[in-house]
Design a protein around this motif. Sequence first.
Motif, PDB file in Angstrom:
ATOM      1  N   ASP A   1      37.343  20.511  21.334  1.00  0.00           N
ATOM      2  CA  ASP A   1      38.131  21.355  20.435  1.00  0.00           C
ATOM      3  C   ASP A   1      38.926  22.341  21.279  1.00  0.00           C
ATOM      4  N   LEU A   2      40.180  22.554  20.898  1.00  0.00           N
ATOM      5  CA  LEU A   2      40.991  23.512  21.634  1.00  0.00           C
ATOM      6  C   LEU A   2      42.043  24.119  20.719  1.00  0.00           C
ATOM      7  N   GLU A   3      42.739  25.128  21.255  1.00  0.00           N
ATOM      8  CA  GLU A   3      43.731  25.851  20.455  1.00  0.00           C
ATOM      9  C   GLU A   3      45.041  25.937  21.215  1.00  0.00           C
ATOM     10  N   VAL A   4      46.145  25.626  20.531  1.00  0.00           N
ATOM     11  CA  VAL A   4      47.480  25.711  21.115  1.00  0.00           C
ATOM     12  C   VAL A   4      48.353  26.533  20.176  1.00  0.00           C
ATOM     13  N   SER A   5      48.898  27.630  20.682  1.00  0.00           N
ATOM     14  CA  SER A   5      49.751  28.524  19.885  1.00  0.00           C
ATOM     15  C   SER A   5      49.124  28.871  18.540  1.00  0.00           C
ATOM     16  N   GLY A   6      47.828  29.169  18.558  1.00  0.00           N
ATOM     17  CA  GLY A   6      47.136  29.603  17.351  1.00  0.00           C
ATOM     18  C   GLY A   6      46.683  28.484  16.441  1.00  0.00           C
ATOM     19  N   THR A   7      46.972  27.228  16.805  1.00  0.00           N
ATOM     20  CA  THR A   7      46.578  26.082  15.979  1.00  0.00           C
ATOM     21  C   THR A   7      45.407  25.360  16.639  1.00  0.00           C
ATOM     22  N   LYS A   8      44.363  25.109  15.891  1.00  0.00           N
ATOM     23  CA  LYS A   8      43.176  24.432  16.423  1.00  0.00           C
ATOM     24  C   LYS A   8      43.347  22.915  16.319  1.00  0.00           C
ATOM     25  N   ILE A   9      43.085  22.242  17.436  1.00  0.00           N
ATOM     26  CA  ILE A   9      43.140  20.787  17.486  1.00  0.00           C
ATOM     27  C   ILE A   9      41.734  20.276  17.787  1.00  0.00           C
ATOM     28  N   PRO A  10      41.162  19.431  16.921  1.00  0.00           N
ATOM     29  CA  PRO A  10      39.784  18.974  17.136  1.00  0.00           C
ATOM     30  C   PRO A  10      39.661  18.020  18.325  1.00  0.00           C
ATOM     31  N   ALA A  11      38.474  17.943  18.869  1.00  0.00           N
ATOM     32  CA  ALA A  11      38.178  16.978  19.919  1.00  0.00           C
ATOM     33  C   ALA A  11      38.406  15.563  19.401  1.00  0.00           C
ATOM     34  N   GLY A  12      38.848  14.678  20.275  1.00  0.00           N
ATOM     35  CA  GLY A  12      39.068  13.289  19.891  1.00  0.00           C
ATOM     36  C   GLY A  12      40.377  13.039  19.183  1.00  0.00           C
TER      37      GLY A  12
END
Length: 408
Positions: A301-312
């Motif tokens: 899981d990570l965050e780019v420009s305030g948006t969370k993107i789930p693992a996978g």
Amino acid sequence: MDIADRTYPFTRHVPFQMPEEFAWLRANRPVSQVRLESGDTAWLITRYDDVRAALTDQRFSRTINREGAARVDTGFQADASSPVFNFGGSISEPPGHTRWRRIVNQAFTARQAEAMRGAIAAHTDELLDDLASRDGGFDLMADYAYKLPIRVICDLLGLEDEARPEFTALAAQLTRRDMQSSFIEFGQALQSIGRYAIGLIVRKRQNLGDDLLSTLIGLRDEDDGRLNNEELVSTVILLLMAGYESTAVQLGNAFYALLRHPEQMRRLRAEPELIQGAVEEILRYAQMGTGYAIAKFTTEDLEVSGTKIPAGSTVFVSLASANRDEKIFGDDAAVFDVGRGCAHRQTAFGHGPHFCLGAALARAEMQEGIARMLARFPDLRFDGPDLDGVPLASNLFTFYPAVLPVRV
């Protein structure tokens, strides 16, 4: 704008004019979910700073997570029995990629590319001599854009004159494919060039020269030794797919953009000292990518420009959108201007650990190939009724003119 109703890659209506969705996304939703032709969803990163950050973040992997990744509808006809030559696996991700890159960087340098400029110029002039001897018309793609890079690749590999026709034919089978190709045909071409590369490496080991391949055979890493045969074969194939196909397609796009903007072609011809900056602008504006090329897969899981993107998750990192980011290139970022002087800020060669190894060589080929063509043929013009009618080709990852008839 409802992005959920748009399928990615977005439809282009005019060559080199970016779909309107990208500007809206950069302004409103720089990290967004999009729907693919397969019906799956993926994430799309569109702003320059976010794109560059993602390309250096190891949490964005090039290795697919098959459980969580979206299915990309490639258009190719897959077959489980396809005899695809397995190349690149050991050098696509760290630590294998780091070691491979460390070794190859010793030989494939900007200084070495610059040392080849004289040979590139000679190849260019020889091709132009042949074109000048014709009746005034030729296909700029087949007769020029594809011929210059393969000559340079043959030089890099130290191919004997008698070996070049077979290699050139095999290279064409591998790289000049289209969306109607099947995985079986692609796999067969990959197998053929792989077998050829093995034979070439064996010959080189017996008689090393002063070419890049001979140098790579002799180089070693202090900790992990020399490149093995699989890595050397992968390197030959990567040189073909990046150094031949990409450069040829980008040269074709360069002339297509210049023909579509005759005022820019006139300026570059009148001010040849602009060529280095003009090539950077061409790479920024007339980029060959379709949008599928830079696919990443999140390992956590990570965050780019305030948006969370789930693992996978499958994530597309849009180099083309980054190259039109108004915050970096100005409010006129959608305009083609050979005098823009954007230095090396464009992202066509990528960024970070996977930055294109052959960037310096590709720049030298484009600079010589464009400048010498314009100087040799001051009346270069499109030979057809309508530039908008030029048939465009795509092999999923690249987008370019299938043919580009011109007269001089």
